[in-house]
Design a protein around this motif. Structure first.
Motif, PDB file in Angstrom:
ATOM      1  N   ASN A   1       2.252  -8.031 -16.079  1.00  0.00           N
ATOM      2  CA  ASN A   1       0.841  -8.111 -15.712  1.00  0.00           C
ATOM      3  C   ASN A   1       0.472  -7.065 -14.673  1.00  0.00           C
ATOM      4  OD1 ASN A   1       0.067 -10.147 -17.425  1.00  0.00           O
ATOM      5  ND2 ASN A   1       0.431 -11.789 -15.958  1.00  0.00           N
ATOM      6  N   ARG A   2       1.344  -6.837 -13.715  1.00  0.00           N
ATOM      7  CA  ARG A   2       1.038  -5.863 -12.666  1.00  0.00           C
ATOM      8  C   ARG A   2       1.111  -4.432 -13.187  1.00  0.00           C
ATOM      9  NH1 ARG A   2       1.788 -10.501 -11.045  1.00  0.00           N
ATOM     10  NH2 ARG A   2       0.971 -11.287  -9.062  1.00  0.00           N
ATOM     11  N   LEU A   3       2.017  -4.160 -14.084  1.00  0.00           N
ATOM     12  CA  LEU A   3       2.039  -2.840 -14.722  1.00  0.00           C
ATOM     13  C   LEU A   3       0.768  -2.612 -15.539  1.00  0.00           C
ATOM     14  CD1 LEU A   3       5.769  -2.739 -15.874  1.00  0.00           C
ATOM     15  CD2 LEU A   3       4.708  -1.244 -14.164  1.00  0.00           C
ATOM     16  N   LEU A   4       0.340  -3.645 -16.257  1.00  0.00           N
ATOM     17  CA  LEU A   4      -0.876  -3.529 -17.056  1.00  0.00           C
ATOM     18  C   LEU A   4      -2.097  -3.328 -16.167  1.00  0.00           C
ATOM     19  CD1 LEU A   4      -2.198  -3.629 -19.835  1.00  0.00           C
ATOM     20  CD2 LEU A   4      -2.286  -6.124 -19.637  1.00  0.00           C
ATOM     21  N   ARG A   5      -2.190  -4.088 -15.073  1.00  0.00           N
ATOM     22  CA  ARG A   5      -3.313  -3.920 -14.149  1.00  0.00           C
ATOM     23  C   ARG A   5      -3.360  -2.503 -13.593  1.00  0.00           C
ATOM     24  NH1 ARG A   5      -2.371  -8.729  -9.939  1.00  0.00           N
ATOM     25  NH2 ARG A   5      -1.926 -10.405 -11.410  1.00  0.00           N
ATOM     26  N   LEU A   6      -2.184  -1.980 -13.225  1.00  0.00           N
ATOM     27  CA  LEU A   6      -2.120  -0.629 -12.667  1.00  0.00           C
ATOM     28  C   LEU A   6      -2.578   0.398 -13.693  1.00  0.00           C
ATOM     29  CD1 LEU A   6      -1.333   1.423 -10.505  1.00  0.00           C
ATOM     30  CD2 LEU A   6       1.023   1.288 -11.335  1.00  0.00           C
ATOM     31  N   ALA A   7      -2.084   0.289 -14.924  1.00  0.00           N
ATOM     32  CA  ALA A   7      -2.458   1.251 -15.968  1.00  0.00           C
ATOM     33  C   ALA A   7      -3.957   1.183 -16.258  1.00  0.00           C
ATOM     34  CB  ALA A   7      -1.651   0.972 -17.237  1.00  0.00           C
ATOM     35  N   LEU A   8      -4.511  -0.024 -16.327  1.00  0.00           N
ATOM     36  CA  LEU A   8      -5.946  -0.165 -16.572  1.00  0.00           C
ATOM     37  C   LEU A   8      -6.767   0.406 -15.422  1.00  0.00           C
ATOM     38  CD1 LEU A   8      -5.974  -3.745 -18.102  1.00  0.00           C
ATOM     39  CD2 LEU A   8      -6.715  -1.661 -19.257  1.00  0.00           C
ATOM     40  N   PHE A   9      -6.308   0.207 -14.191  1.00  0.00           N
ATOM     41  CA  PHE A   9      -7.010   0.741 -13.021  1.00  0.00           C
ATOM     42  C   PHE A   9      -7.034   2.271 -13.062  1.00  0.00           C
ATOM     43  CE2 PHE A   9      -7.561   2.065  -8.649  1.00  0.00           C
ATOM     44  CZ  PHE A   9      -8.475   1.157  -8.133  1.00  0.00           C
ATOM     45  N   VAL A  10      -5.881   2.866 -13.324  1.00  0.00           N
ATOM     46  CA  VAL A  10      -5.792   4.330 -13.381  1.00  0.00           C
ATOM     47  C   VAL A  10      -6.677   4.876 -14.491  1.00  0.00           C
ATOM     48  CG1 VAL A  10      -4.221   6.233 -13.922  1.00  0.00           C
ATOM     49  CG2 VAL A  10      -3.507   4.437 -12.336  1.00  0.00           C
ATOM     50  N   GLU A  11      -6.655   4.210 -15.648  1.00  0.00           N
ATOM     51  CA  GLU A  11      -7.431   4.696 -16.787  1.00  0.00           C
ATOM     52  C   GLU A  11      -8.930   4.543 -16.550  1.00  0.00           C
ATOM     53  OE1 GLU A  11      -9.699   4.732 -20.374  1.00  0.00           O
ATOM     54  OE2 GLU A  11      -9.335   2.911 -19.206  1.00  0.00           O
TER      55      GLU A  11
ATOM     56  N   VAL B   1      -8.470  -6.339  -8.196  1.00  0.00           N
ATOM     57  CA  VAL B   1      -7.555  -5.751  -7.224  1.00  0.00           C
ATOM     58  C   VAL B   1      -7.392  -4.255  -7.450  1.00  0.00           C
ATOM     59  CG1 VAL B   1      -6.299  -7.916  -6.930  1.00  0.00           C
ATOM     60  CG2 VAL B   1      -5.481  -6.248  -8.603  1.00  0.00           C
ATOM     61  N   THR B   2      -6.929  -3.573  -6.421  1.00  0.00           N
ATOM     62  CA  THR B   2      -6.691  -2.132  -6.487  1.00  0.00           C
ATOM     63  C   THR B   2      -5.402  -1.835  -7.246  1.00  0.00           C
ATOM     64  OG1 THR B   2      -5.383  -2.029  -4.456  1.00  0.00           O
ATOM     65  CG2 THR B   2      -7.783  -1.908  -4.222  1.00  0.00           C
ATOM     66  N   GLY B   3      -5.255  -0.587  -7.654  1.00  0.00           N
ATOM     67  CA  GLY B   3      -4.021  -0.188  -8.316  1.00  0.00           C
ATOM     68  C   GLY B   3      -2.819  -0.296  -7.400  1.00  0.00           C
ATOM     69  N   HIS B   4      -2.978   0.150  -6.162  1.00  0.00           N
ATOM     70  CA  HIS B   4      -1.847   0.138  -5.237  1.00  0.00           C
ATOM     71  C   HIS B   4      -1.374  -1.270  -4.904  1.00  0.00           C
ATOM     72  CE1 HIS B   4      -2.639   4.476  -3.645  1.00  0.00           C
ATOM     73  NE2 HIS B   4      -1.721   4.465  -4.584  1.00  0.00           N
ATOM     74  N   SER B   5      -2.265  -2.261  -4.969  1.00  0.00           N
ATOM     75  CA  SER B   5      -1.834  -3.626  -4.657  1.00  0.00           C
ATOM     76  C   SER B   5      -0.791  -4.108  -5.662  1.00  0.00           C
ATOM     77  CB  SER B   5      -3.030  -4.580  -4.641  1.00  0.00           C
ATOM     78  OG  SER B   5      -3.491  -4.857  -5.946  1.00  0.00           O
ATOM     79  N   ASN B   6      -0.863  -3.615  -6.902  1.00  0.00           N
ATOM     80  CA  ASN B   6       0.133  -4.003  -7.899  1.00  0.00           C
ATOM     81  C   ASN B   6       1.508  -3.435  -7.576  1.00  0.00           C
ATOM     82  OD1 ASN B   6      -1.730  -5.380  -9.846  1.00  0.00           O
ATOM     83  ND2 ASN B   6      -2.683  -3.367  -9.824  1.00  0.00           N
ATOM     84  N   ILE B   7       1.528  -2.218  -7.062  1.00  0.00           N
ATOM     85  CA  ILE B   7       2.800  -1.631  -6.648  1.00  0.00           C
ATOM     86  C   ILE B   7       3.375  -2.398  -5.469  1.00  0.00           C
ATOM     87  CG2 ILE B   7       3.894   0.460  -5.733  1.00  0.00           C
ATOM     88  CD1 ILE B   7       1.878   2.104  -7.312  1.00  0.00           C
ATOM     89  N   ASP B   8       2.501  -2.805  -4.540  1.00  0.00           N
ATOM     90  CA  ASP B   8       2.957  -3.612  -3.404  1.00  0.00           C
ATOM     91  C   ASP B   8       3.573  -4.927  -3.870  1.00  0.00           C
ATOM     92  OD1 ASP B   8       2.736  -2.224  -1.072  1.00  0.00           O
ATOM     93  OD2 ASP B   8       0.709  -2.901  -0.600  1.00  0.00           O
ATOM     94  N   ASP B   9       2.940  -5.571  -4.858  1.00  0.00           N
ATOM     95  CA  ASP B   9       3.478  -6.829  -5.382  1.00  0.00           C
ATOM     96  C   ASP B   9       4.871  -6.625  -5.967  1.00  0.00           C
ATOM     97  OD1 ASP B   9       1.210  -8.196  -4.675  1.00  0.00           O
ATOM     98  OD2 ASP B   9       0.421  -8.382  -6.709  1.00  0.00           O
ATOM     99  N   ILE B  10       5.046  -5.554  -6.725  1.00  0.00           N
ATOM    100  CA  ILE B  10       6.346  -5.282  -7.344  1.00  0.00           C
ATOM    101  C   ILE B  10       7.384  -4.985  -6.278  1.00  0.00           C
ATOM    102  CG2 ILE B  10       7.601  -3.648  -8.816  1.00  0.00           C
ATOM    103  CD1 ILE B  10       4.951  -3.393 -10.450  1.00  0.00           C
TER     104      ILE B  10
END
Length: 371
Positions: A258-268, A232-241
């Protein structure tokens, strides 16, 4: 592993019933059983109508790192399809009646009611044992608070797989694509055929979807084992939250972690700058939902989310409410309106969240907390 087919699923049903792993349901004269958990190689959501078995949709693993995940899990070329932010259904014909089954194996009164609006139905006349696997998405659905940015009203349906009654697994990709074309089915966007070493092409694609606030990709290997993964994309995690922050206490902490971790991994992984806009969107996803919950409590003395959806038949709206009330263990379902409008029955209802309602009631009344 035993040969899992219709005969096997039927043979295991009595034991699943004894263990409480299968439940009996009825929908408009159709009696059926659905497996409530994975059971002896039979997937959760498998539904049994007499001698007819509709196997559950299998779990698809998620990779958190795109490049490493592809190199670790894919041995052959794969198709990349868009992952749509909606809910999963399997549509099939039982005793001459079309039904849409949810991921858990329930007949969904809403989707079943709206099938004629959502897709051509000729496939079930020509292929009566076909099972159409699809995502239903849009703001006017009865299950999810979020929806894709490209659907502004009502709901739409997107086909992503085809199955056959009595058989687990899917039609091969090219056969599926031929059926989609033959019957003019609405399908998820297909972005192409990739080799496992085409990482940069996939990266460009996922970043484009990220910028458009779309959910992500499902990758399906073109091989006999049909291996799959979702990313999934980084922004999708923000949408979920954002969609869940007003329901904070009803979800486990791992949902947000999990969604914070996914976002951080995507950005990195994709070397994206941690811009003030990104940080503001993430903070707003938490704060805006909680603030809305407080405003809702002050106005109504409870925290809730309002849903709306429309039906061809009033009976199906009433069946949906009954289903939600029986299925919702930790929330309360309140009917707010059911009226005839523009040729449809317009249903509005609320999901009331008792845990957050109770906490905000105490805190806003001045309760003292020691921490």
């Amino acid at each position: 592993m035993p040969a899992v087919d219709a005969a096997y699923a039927l043979s295991r049903l009595p034991e699943a019933q004894r263990q409480g792993r299968a439940q009996r349901k009825t929908f408009k004269g159709l009696d059926y059983w659905h497996y409530t958990d994975d059971f002896q190689h039979i997937p959760r959501g498998t539904a049994v109508f007499g001698e007819t078995v509709v196997f559950g949709y299998p779990h698809i693993g998620r990779v958190f790192a795109l490049e490493a995940g592809i190199r670790a899990h894919f041995r052959a070329p794969f198709w990349a399809e868009e992952k749509i932010n909606g809910y999963n259904v399997r549509i099939t014909q039982i005793q001459g009646q079309l039904v849409a089954l949810t991921r858990g194996g329930f007949v969904c009164p809403f989707t079943t009611d709206r099938l004629a609006d959502l897709m051509p139905l000729e496939i079930f006349q020509k292929e009566p044992r076909q099972v159409v696997c699809a995502e239903v998405a849009g703001p006017d659905n009865p299950y999810l608070e979020s929806s894709p940015p490209f659907i502004s009203k009502d709901v739409k349906l997107f086909v992503f797989d085809l199955m056959t009654q009595g058989q687990p697994g899917f039609l091969p990709a090219r056969a599926k694509q031929a059926q989609i074309k033959r019957f003019d089915l609405p399908a998820v966007p297909l972005y192409g055929y990739f080799q496992p070493d085409q990482i940069e092409d996939l990266r460009a694609l996922i970043l484009k979807l990220h910028e458009e606030w779309r959910e992500g990709l499902v990758l399906k290997e073109d091989s006999p084992r049909d291996h799959r993964a979702k990313y999934v994309t980084g922004h999708s995690n923000i949408d979920d939250i954002r969609a869940s922050s007003d329901n904070l206490l009803e979800l486990p902490p791992e949902y947000f972690i999990n969604r914070l971790l996914r976002l951080a991994l995507f950005v990195e992984e994709h070397a994206l700058p941690a811009t003030s806009e990104l940080k503001q969107a993430l903070g707003g996803a938490f704060l805006d939902g909680l603030r809305a919950a407080m405003q809702c409590y002050r106005a109504t003395h409870h925290v809730s989310t309002r849903f709306r959806c429309r039906f061809r038949h009033k009976e199906n709206a009433e069946l949906l409410l009954d289903h939600l009330r029986h299925a919702s263990r930790h929330v309360q379902i309140l009917l707010r309106d059911l009226r005839r409008e523009d040729g449809y029955w317009q249903l509005e209802f609320e999901r009331v969240y008792p845990a957050l309602t109770g906490m905000l009631g105490d805190l806003l009344a001045g309760k003292m907390v020691y921490d």
